[in-house]
Design an enzyme around this catalytic site. Sequence first.
Site, PDB file in Angstrom:
ATOM      1  N   GLY A  11      67.219  62.709  82.303  1.00  0.00           N
ATOM      2  CA  GLY A  11      66.448  63.077  83.496  1.00  0.00           C
ATOM      3  C   GLY A  11      65.827  61.861  84.158  1.00  0.00           C
ATOM      4  O   GLY A  11      66.053  60.707  83.751  1.00  0.00           O
ATOM      5  N   TYR A 150      53.490  76.314  85.200  1.00  0.00           N
ATOM      6  CA  TYR A 150      53.886  74.994  84.674  1.00  0.00           C
ATOM      7  C   TYR A 150      52.674  74.296  84.059  1.00  0.00           C
ATOM      8  O   TYR A 150      52.737  73.772  82.937  1.00  0.00           O
ATOM      9  CB  TYR A 150      54.485  74.158  85.807  1.00  0.00           C
ATOM     10  CG  TYR A 150      54.712  72.708  85.442  1.00  0.00           C
ATOM     11  CD1 TYR A 150      55.707  72.335  84.541  1.00  0.00           C
ATOM     12  CD2 TYR A 150      53.912  71.697  85.997  1.00  0.00           C
ATOM     13  CE1 TYR A 150      55.898  70.991  84.216  1.00  0.00           C
ATOM     14  CE2 TYR A 150      54.108  70.366  85.671  1.00  0.00           C
ATOM     15  CZ  TYR A 150      55.102  70.017  84.779  1.00  0.00           C
ATOM     16  OH  TYR A 150      55.294  68.697  84.438  1.00  0.00           O
TER      17      TYR A 150
HETATM   18  N1  NAD Z   1      58.265  63.714  87.659  1.00  0.00           N
HETATM   19  C1  NAD Z   1      56.948  63.869  87.695  1.00  0.00           C
HETATM   20  O1  NAD Z   1      56.295  63.634  88.719  1.00  0.00           O
HETATM   21  C2  NAD Z   1      56.214  64.331  86.459  1.00  0.00           C
HETATM   22  C3  NAD Z   1      54.814  64.408  86.534  1.00  0.00           C
HETATM   23  C4  NAD Z   1      54.127  64.832  85.392  1.00  0.00           C
HETATM   24  C5  NAD Z   1      54.803  65.128  84.233  1.00  0.00           C
HETATM   25  N2  NAD Z   1      56.166  65.043  84.193  1.00  0.00           N
HETATM   26  C6  NAD Z   1      56.833  65.380  82.935  1.00  0.00           C
HETATM   27  O2  NAD Z   1      57.681  64.291  82.578  1.00  0.00           O
HETATM   28  C7  NAD Z   1      58.842  64.794  81.903  1.00  0.00           C
HETATM   29  C8  NAD Z   1      60.105  64.334  82.623  1.00  0.00           C
HETATM   30  O3  NAD Z   1      60.083  64.818  83.962  1.00  0.00           O
HETATM   31  P1  NAD Z   1      61.205  64.459  85.018  1.00  0.00           P
HETATM   32  O4  NAD Z   1      60.580  64.480  86.351  1.00  0.00           O
HETATM   33  O5  NAD Z   1      61.947  63.270  84.542  1.00  0.00           O
HETATM   34  O6  NAD Z   1      62.129  65.757  84.896  1.00  0.00           O
HETATM   35  P2  NAD Z   1      63.729  65.889  84.716  1.00  0.00           P
HETATM   36  O7  NAD Z   1      64.038  67.337  84.923  1.00  0.00           O
HETATM   37  O8  NAD Z   1      64.417  64.907  85.579  1.00  0.00           O
HETATM   38  O9  NAD Z   1      63.940  65.493  83.204  1.00  0.00           O
HETATM   39  C9  NAD Z   1      63.816  66.418  82.152  1.00  0.00           C
HETATM   40  C10 NAD Z   1      65.063  66.321  81.296  1.00  0.00           C
HETATM   41  O10 NAD Z   1      64.915  67.272  80.222  1.00  0.00           O
HETATM   42  C11 NAD Z   1      66.173  67.898  80.022  1.00  0.00           C
HETATM   43  N3  NAD Z   1      65.941  69.227  79.429  1.00  0.00           N
HETATM   44  C12 NAD Z   1      65.484  70.353  80.027  1.00  0.00           C
HETATM   45  N4  NAD Z   1      65.460  71.360  79.129  1.00  0.00           N
HETATM   46  C13 NAD Z   1      65.892  70.845  77.956  1.00  0.00           C
HETATM   47  C14 NAD Z   1      66.100  71.402  76.668  1.00  0.00           C
HETATM   48  N5  NAD Z   1      65.858  72.695  76.393  1.00  0.00           N
HETATM   49  N6  NAD Z   1      66.569  70.587  75.682  1.00  0.00           N
HETATM   50  C15 NAD Z   1      66.854  69.273  75.930  1.00  0.00           C
HETATM   51  N7  NAD Z   1      66.686  68.708  77.146  1.00  0.00           N
HETATM   52  C16 NAD Z   1      66.205  69.490  78.137  1.00  0.00           C
HETATM   53  C17 NAD Z   1      66.799  68.006  81.401  1.00  0.00           C
HETATM   54  O11 NAD Z   1      68.204  68.156  81.336  1.00  0.00           O
HETATM   55  C18 NAD Z   1      66.355  66.694  82.032  1.00  0.00           C
HETATM   56  O12 NAD Z   1      67.332  65.700  81.864  1.00  0.00           O
HETATM   57  C19 NAD Z   1      58.680  66.296  81.845  1.00  0.00           C
HETATM   58  O13 NAD Z   1      58.056  66.634  80.615  1.00  0.00           O
HETATM   59  C20 NAD Z   1      57.751  66.589  82.994  1.00  0.00           C
HETATM   60  O14 NAD Z   1      57.060  67.791  82.807  1.00  0.00           O
HETATM   61  C21 NAD Z   1      56.882  64.654  85.289  1.00  0.00           C
END
Ligand code: NAD
Length: 320
Positions: A11, A150
């Site tokens: 991700g 969420y």
């Molecule tokens: N992007 C932001 O602004 C932001 C802000 C705060 C927190 N976060 C947190 O950071 C983390 C990454 O976020 P992101 O923006 O890169 O999201 P993203 O969706 O790009 O990455 C998440 C990854 O997790 C994988 N995934 C989902 N379900 C899964 C499962 N059951 N088993 C294995 N893999 C699984 C997805 O395929 C994806 O590649 C998350 O925990 C998100 O909640 C992100």
Amino acid sequence: MTNVLVTGGAGFIGYHLSNLLLRKGFNVTVLDNFSDYYSVKMKQLNAQELEEAGTKIIHGSILDPESVNKALSNEIEIVFHFAAQPGVRYSTANPEKSLRINIEGTSQVLTICNKKKIKKVVVASSSSVFGLQEYLPIDELHPKNPISYYGVSKLTVEKIVEITRRLYPEIDISIIRPFTVIGARQRPDMAINTFLSSALQGKTINIFGDGTQTRDWTHVDNIVEATYLMGTMPNARNEDFNIGSGIRTSVNDVLKLISDETKTELKIKYVDFDKADVKDTLANITKAEQILKYKPQKSLLIAIRAFIDDYLKNRSTFTQ
Ligand SMILES: NC(=O)c1ccc[n+]([C@@H]2O[C@H](COP(=O)([O-])OP(=O)(O)OC[C@H]3O[C@@H](n4cnc5c(N)ncnc54)[C@H](O)[C@@H]3O)[C@@H](O)[C@H]2O)c1
């Protein structure tokens, strides 16, 4: 060489984090199920690049104990748990999915980490745990009253971490709360991505509310640097950190920047504010500055430029 696991490494943030860890000389394993929340092709491209750079990619779910056991069988010392079902608005329409993946998935990862005697885990929470701000900037002690499913899922994740720390003091678990992360390969459901991709395609941009809402938009490189410091610095033991840029910018000002950078006249439509969205966010990064010596090095403008550059190079993959 230290062996590390990044869950969710295909991700957006996980990809940048895995790259940083490779550059720092770690042996990186990624566990990701390539969920179809957004373009699977985009995640495959991330994983392919990581694999070519020496990462071991395991295709599997954090909900599946066999996959988690397999991912943790490689003498892993540090786990960066970033796999999740993200998206505030998505969670309004699909609460059960956000709750199940984030809560059960994290519980599963921590249970197996504990069995495998993993020394250090960094867990991704979110600024969404805070809900409506009572004051700005938001420090680690700010009340946590999420206003989205969420946010509730991430607050429960934090509670699971607290309980695990209490029951198993030998495991060291730190929590990162990223504030709105931006940069190349940002998730397509996120505001800046939709603004920029619509601008580059000449499409109308829908703005929820009047655009005066503000966010602490944080370059992904700042987030992964802080995550790396949390995973490797001994004084980050069992600590929680709010990680942002420490600057807030309104959506309207971001639109101006995008118009300047893309040299386009934006077509903007203001629609109703989403009830699951907060009005303003701003991270108080004092704790991270003091304990981690964290310094956000890269600006919003640099993140916008990085996004445009990468988007134009990889447009065919990213628009699917
Ligand atoms: N992007 C932001 O602004 C932001 C802000 C705060 C927190 N976060 C947190 O950071 C983390 C990454 O976020 P992101 O923006 O890169 O999201 P993203 O969706 O790009 O990455 C998440 C990854 O997790 C994988 N995934 C989902 N379900 C899964 C499962 N059951 N088993 C294995 N893999 C699984 C997805 O395929 C994806 O590649 C998350 O925990 C998100 O909640 C992100």
